[in-house]
Design an enzyme around this catalytic site. Structure first.
Site, PDB file in Angstrom:
ATOM      1  N   CYS A 110       6.295 -41.514 -22.928  1.00  0.00           N
ATOM      2  CA  CYS A 110       5.950 -40.856 -21.657  1.00  0.00           C
ATOM      3  C   CYS A 110       7.255 -41.115 -20.642  1.00  0.00           C
ATOM      4  CB  CYS A 110       4.732 -41.757 -21.033  1.00  0.00           C
ATOM      5  SG  CYS A 110       4.337 -41.150 -19.381  1.00  0.00           S
ATOM      6  N   CYS A 113       6.471 -42.230 -17.185  1.00  0.00           N
ATOM      7  CA  CYS A 113       6.499 -43.816 -17.293  1.00  0.00           C
ATOM      8  C   CYS A 113       7.535 -44.162 -17.269  1.00  0.00           C
ATOM      9  CB  CYS A 113       5.581 -44.395 -18.559  1.00  0.00           C
ATOM     10  SG  CYS A 113       4.006 -43.709 -18.961  1.00  0.00           S
TER      11      CYS A 113
END
Length: 192
Positions: A110, A113
């Protein structure tokens, strides 16, 4: 990808015992955390040098007095949670201490993230040591734990108190908005 930092002669003159070359710091890559080993050097109370970053700090005020330096951390690494038993232990420890815990649910794949993590580490420093921040790699823990926490999107930042989820922020938008929402979530919890 390490570099040797060559100190200027003016810096070496402040501390003649120091080598003109500062060796590289160790940096290992991981999906979320980057342990760092720094080499620190002091120069007569004027300059602090670390191999990762060079920062000059003047600790003398203009009136000749000494200025106190803030020794609080700039960022605090998010503690990893590696499984259900570890998650339960973190919750139990926080409950015994009467503290809240922030859990950041992330994934190695991600991009949001990965981009958000250092910003949350800086936020963690603002609340350190009264509030602990942890991260969970959703691909490295059993799905039961992810499901138990009610995580469906990444990154998800949750505030837990007394073993219960109190609030959450789903961070699919700009990082500074997410950080502000997390800050508000924490401050609202401390009011109640």
């Amino acid at each position: 990808m390490s570099e040797i930092v060559n100190l200027s002669s003016s810096l070496r003159s402040l501390n003649p015992k120091i080598s003109p070359l500062v060796p590289p710091y160790r940096q290992t890559s991981s999906s979320f955390s980057r342990p760092r080993n720094f080499k620190y050097h002091s120069f007569t109370d004027k300059i602090c040098l670390a191999a990762e970053r060079i920062r000059a700090v003047d600790i003398q005020k203009q009136d000749g007095g000494l200025q106190e330096l803030d020794d609080s951390p700039v960022s605090v690494e998010l503690g990893p949670i590696c499984g259900e038993s570890h998650f339960d232990q973190v919750m139990e420890d926080a409950q015994k201490l009467g503290e809240s815990v922030v859990i950041v649910w992330m994934a190695a794949w991600c991009r949001k993230c990965i981009y958000l993590k250092p910003k949350l580490e800086k936020l963690a420093a603002e609340f350190y040591p009264r509030l602990r921040f942890y991260h969970v790699d959703v691909n490295a823990v059993p799905y039961r734990l992810v499901s138990r926490a009610g995580v469906t999107k990444m990154p998800t930042i949750q505030l837990w108190r007394d073993g219960q989820k109190q609030a959450e922020v789903i961070g699919g938008h700009k990082a500074h908005f997410v950080v502000n929402e997390v800050r508000e979530m924490i401050e609202n919890d401390s009011i109640t």
